[in-house]
Enzyme design. Structure first.
Site, PDB file in Angstrom:
ATOM      1  N   GLN A 151       0.827  -1.208   0.000  1.00 44.71           N
ATOM      2  CA  GLN A 151       0.000   0.000   0.000  1.00 44.71           C
ATOM      3  C   GLN A 151       0.861   1.257   0.000  1.00 44.71           C
ATOM      4  OE1 GLN A 151      -3.874   0.071   2.283  1.00 44.71           O
ATOM      5  NE2 GLN A 151      -2.837  -1.640   3.269  1.00 44.71           N
ATOM      6  N   SER A 207       4.603  -6.388   2.634  1.00 42.15           N
ATOM      7  CA  SER A 207       3.294  -6.347   3.283  1.00 42.15           C
ATOM      8  C   SER A 207       2.217  -6.932   2.357  1.00 42.15           C
ATOM      9  CB  SER A 207       2.975  -4.913   3.707  1.00 42.15           C
ATOM     10  OG  SER A 207       1.810  -4.873   4.486  1.00 42.15           O
ATOM     11  N   LEU A 208       1.255  -6.111   1.930  1.00 40.89           N
ATOM     12  CA  LEU A 208       0.234  -6.598   0.979  1.00 40.89           C
ATOM     13  C   LEU A 208       0.869  -7.290  -0.224  1.00 40.89           C
ATOM     14  CD1 LEU A 208      -2.543  -6.561  -0.583  1.00 40.89           C
ATOM     15  CD2 LEU A 208      -1.636  -4.478  -1.614  1.00 40.89           C
ATOM     16  N   ARG A 262      -9.221  -8.515   3.696  1.00 45.22           N
ATOM     17  CA  ARG A 262      -8.117  -8.130   4.585  1.00 45.22           C
ATOM     18  C   ARG A 262      -8.134  -6.622   4.821  1.00 45.22           C
ATOM     19  NH1 ARG A 262      -2.570  -6.525   3.567  1.00 45.22           N
ATOM     20  NH2 ARG A 262      -1.057  -7.396   5.054  1.00 45.22           N
ATOM     21  N   HIS A 290       0.832  -3.736  10.970  1.00 43.55           N
ATOM     22  CA  HIS A 290       1.973  -4.523  11.470  1.00 43.55           C
ATOM     23  C   HIS A 290       2.298  -4.212  12.931  1.00 43.55           C
ATOM     24  CE1 HIS A 290       2.450  -6.158   7.520  1.00 43.55           C
ATOM     25  NE2 HIS A 290       2.433  -4.932   7.029  1.00 43.55           N
ATOM     26  N   GLN A 294       1.634 -12.098   9.772  1.00 45.58           N
ATOM     27  CA  GLN A 294       2.159 -10.905   9.097  1.00 45.58           C
ATOM     28  C   GLN A 294       1.394  -9.640   9.479  1.00 45.58           C
ATOM     29  OE1 GLN A 294       0.743  -9.447   5.601  1.00 45.58           O
ATOM     30  NE2 GLN A 294       2.588  -9.664   4.372  1.00 45.58           N
TER      31      GLN A 294
END
Length: 311
Positions: A11, A90-91, A115, A200, A249
């Site tokens: 993102q 991440s994503l 998500r 996170h 994660q």
């Protein structure tokens, strides 16, 4: 022989018009059409026409980035270009899982949309925050976040991006206190990030429980291409392990610098960044200037990268 890694942004990389230059190709267009069909709304309109504020909403940005990344990956595969390893920030790890054959695109686009919704609702707007700390090592910064947590609320290391650039995440008060302490103790800068939640961090645990239910209904295959994961910075192929790591994660730090170093250790010399922007290419170069980075974000950069990779 040079080894290639496909790496995928998270993102923040989304931008109106993303993927547009690929849409003259019928197979590429199908990714946009499938995303619209799976999600039940016109994600493609948001991607191509905006507005940017709508596209940036977590539950729109996540499927949008996955769609463009998966579309470009398929096009590279069609040209006979396949990676030795994949990884995503991440994503972006979901894009890596699609590229490695762990999840089909249709399942992944549905999962990341949910998500995004879970992450959006885990912490009410305004209660969580993130900031980038420049010029401080992880050990020193961890002491700062522990102290700030005791004084003002939960805050922890969230993204270990490259030497001298670490993102922290947590409660608004905890992040503000950690920024103050970090600057007091020698950090060059502490920059608040314009994000919709404390990603996170431990505050994302409620979202991880919801995500766990969704992932348990998906069918993950073992990876055909090893994925270097955010949580461990190690390569993984086992579907059960990968599913567990996706859940962890959400509330664990993204070990990006360690992941890049691991891929280099495994023999990777070329990092192909697939998706909007060039953020990861910049981070990779800060980690090791000797490797080659090839960002692919439009038709022109695609053609340049293919020419380079075919040499």
């Amino acid at each position: 022989m040079n080894k290639i890694a496909f790496i995928y942004p998270g993102q923040g990389s989304q931008t109106v018009g993303m993927g547009e230059t690929f849409l003259n190709d019928k197979t590429s267009r199908q990714f946009f059409e499938e995303a619209d069909q799976v999600l039940g709304f016109k994600l493609s309109d948001l991607m191509l026409q905006g507005p940017q504020e709508e596209l940036t909403l977590t539950y729109h940005a996540q499927p949008a980035l996955l769609t463009v990344s998966a579309m470009i990956t398929e096009r590279l595969n069609r040209m006979g270009i396949v990676p030795d390893y994949t990884a995503g920030h991440s994503l972006g790890e979901y894009s890596a899982l699609v590229a490695s054959g762990v999840l089909p695109f249709e399942a992944a686009v549905n999962i990341v949309h949910k998500r995004g919704l879970f992450m959006n609702s885990a912490v009410p707007a305004g209660q969580g925050s993130m900031a980038a700390i420049l010029g401080m090592d992880s050990e020193e910064l961890e002491k700062v976040t522990d102290e700030a947590t005791d004084a003002a609320g939960v805050v922890q290391l969230a993204n270990l991006n490259c030497p001298g650039q670490i993102v922290i995440s947590g409660t608004k008060g905890g992040v503000e206190e950690a920024c103050r302490l970090a600057k007091e103790r020698g950090a060059k800068r502490a920059i608040p990030l314009d994000v919709s939640g404390p990603f996170h961090s431990e505050l994302m645990r409620p979202a991880s429980q919801d995500l766990s239910k969704v992932l348990s209904q998906a069918f993950l295959e073992d990876a055909a291409v090893p994925v270097v994961t955010n949580v461990t910075a190690k390569s993984e192929t086992n579907a059960v392990q990968l599913q567990d790591l996706l859940i962890r994660q959400l509330y664990s730090p993204v070990l990006w610098e360690q992941s890049v170093r691991e891929m280099i250790e495994l023999g990777v010399t070329v990092f192909v960044e697939i998706g909007p922007g060039k953020v990861l290419s910049g981070l990779v170069k800060k980690i090791d200037r000797s490797v080659t980075t090839l960002p692919i974000f439009d038709q022109e950069s695609f053609e340049k990268a293919v020419e380079e990779l075919k040499k």
